[in-house]
Design an enzyme around this catalytic site. Structure first.
Site, PDB file in Angstrom:
ATOM      1  N   SER A   1     -11.390 -57.940 -24.083  1.00 17.27           N
ATOM      2  CA  SER A   1     -11.331 -57.498 -25.482  1.00 17.27           C
ATOM      3  C   SER A   1     -10.160 -58.208 -26.147  1.00 17.27           C
ATOM      4  O   SER A   1      -9.057 -57.668 -26.256  1.00 17.27           O
ATOM      5  CB  SER A   1     -11.171 -55.977 -25.567  1.00 17.27           C
ATOM      6  OG  SER A   1     -12.329 -55.331 -25.108  1.00 17.27           O
ATOM      7  N   LYS A  24     -16.976 -56.727 -31.008  1.00 20.98           N
ATOM      8  CA  LYS A  24     -16.563 -55.677 -30.060  1.00 20.98           C
ATOM      9  C   LYS A  24     -15.528 -54.758 -30.703  1.00 20.98           C
ATOM     10  O   LYS A  24     -15.617 -53.524 -30.603  1.00 20.98           O
ATOM     11  CB  LYS A  24     -15.994 -56.331 -28.803  1.00 20.98           C
ATOM     12  CG  LYS A  24     -15.275 -55.380 -27.833  1.00 20.98           C
ATOM     13  CD  LYS A  24     -16.216 -54.363 -27.225  1.00 20.98           C
ATOM     14  CE  LYS A  24     -15.474 -53.370 -26.308  1.00 20.98           C
ATOM     15  NZ  LYS A  24     -14.912 -53.994 -25.113  1.00 20.98           N
ATOM     16  N   LYS A  44      -6.210 -49.995 -28.788  1.00 24.60           N
ATOM     17  CA  LYS A  44      -5.973 -51.433 -28.908  1.00 24.60           C
ATOM     18  C   LYS A  44      -7.106 -52.119 -29.661  1.00 24.60           C
ATOM     19  O   LYS A  44      -6.880 -52.956 -30.541  1.00 24.60           O
ATOM     20  CB  LYS A  44      -5.826 -52.052 -27.523  1.00 24.60           C
ATOM     21  CG  LYS A  44      -5.570 -53.551 -27.523  1.00 24.60           C
ATOM     22  CD  LYS A  44      -6.044 -54.203 -26.240  1.00 24.60           C
ATOM     23  CE  LYS A  44      -7.556 -54.221 -26.178  1.00 24.60           C
ATOM     24  NZ  LYS A  44      -8.083 -54.978 -25.024  1.00 24.60           N
TER      25      LYS A  44
END
Length: 300
Positions: free
Chosen positions: A97, A172, A241
């Site tokens: 990610s 994402k 995050k």
């Protein structure tokens, strides 16, 4: 080009994903920063060997990275010199990610070395990784996706091309922004309903039979929240995050994201107060506890 695959990052997600490749007979060279993890993986999978330094990756045709973030990806490839060891024409598949703009910049630097990059983050959690039912969101050149498709399909049920380099990582982050916002508002609705006398189980039934139905209400509330298990396999800090990446993208595009900023603030505040391993579904208990404390303060 060699059919050998390099795989770096054998954690909660990477381990099961690499196992799916090994189960299909792919030859793997594996590495992980945690002592003993790669050796344990190789002991269970005869087609895998443990990397003995960067030179072990000199024969791989594809390098898969499943790492925490852009900082670690760049450290492994550039700081630790792995990119220098890769053969020309090697395809790097970053399934971490990572940050979209940094991914684009990294792709340009790798291209100068004769390497290609696909960003291919996944959605579906640890259970999806083990079952091979992940969704992969892919950014990059179509020819590179065509080349990587057999490997991606070994690890995932769905492969979604979303655009050029960096678009996979952007997609994402934006997906997890929506997921985090849904968790937040669902938890608040359950708490408000309970305060008024509607049991959480009943309120969940209401949501799932009405227009408030979401992935959170269907697949997280009963399974991981009200059950108290809080073990969906995705950490709260990692969700925070990803939300930060999404709002950072908004700022880089000079776009307003009012609600997203509030969601990011909430998740960031909670993430700072919990241990790293805390599951993101624990927001049910954490936000409920915070609300209870606020109520007590106002009644004193």
């Amino acid at each position: 080009m060699s059919g050998e695959i390099g795989f770096v990052g054998l954690g909660n997600m990477g381990g099961p994903m690499a196992a799916r490749l090994a189960a299909e007979g792919h030859r793997l060279t594996v590495a992980d920063a945690a002592p003993g993890v790669a050796a344990a993986f190789a002991a269970e999978h005869p087609t895998a060997q443990v990397a003995d330094g960067n030179a072990s990756f000199a024969r791989v045709g594809t390098l898969v990275l499943m790492l925490p973030d852009s900082d670690v990806v760049e450290q492994v490839l550039e700081g630790d010199g792995l990119a220098e060891a890769l053969p020309p024409g090697c395809l790097v598949v970053d399934m971490s990610s990572s940050e979209p703009l940094r991914t684009r910049a990294l792709a340009r630097r790798l291209a100068d070395r004769g390497l290609s990059l696909l960003d291919a983050p996944v959605s579906g959690g640890v259970r999806g990784a083990r079952a091979g039912t992940l969704s992969v969101l892919v950014g990059g050149a179509p020819k590179d996706l065509e080349r990587a498709a057999p490997l991606l399909r070994a690890m995932a049920r769905t492969v979604v091309p979303v655009g050029g380099t960096g678009c996979g990582h952007a997609a994402k982050a934006l997906n997890n922004l929506v997921s985090a916002a849904t968790v937040s508002v669902t938890v608040e609705a359950l708490a408000l309903g309970e305060a008024f006398g509607i049991p959480p189980e009943t309120m969940t039934q209401v949501l799932n039979s009405s227009s408030g139905r979401t992935n959170t209400s269907e697949n997280k509330v009963a399974q991981f929240m009200t059950s108290g298990s809080f073990d969906s396999g995705f950490a709260l800090r990692l969700m925070s995050k990803d939300v930060d990446i999404a709002v950072g993208l908004a700022r880089s595009l000079d776009r307003t994201a009012e609600l997203s900023d509030h969601v990011a603030d909430q998740w960031r505040r909670v993430a700072r107060s919990v241990p790293p391993q805390t599951d993101h579904t624990a927001m049910y208990a954490l936000l409920g506890a915070a609300a209870d404390e606020e109520d007590k303060e106002t009644t004193r």
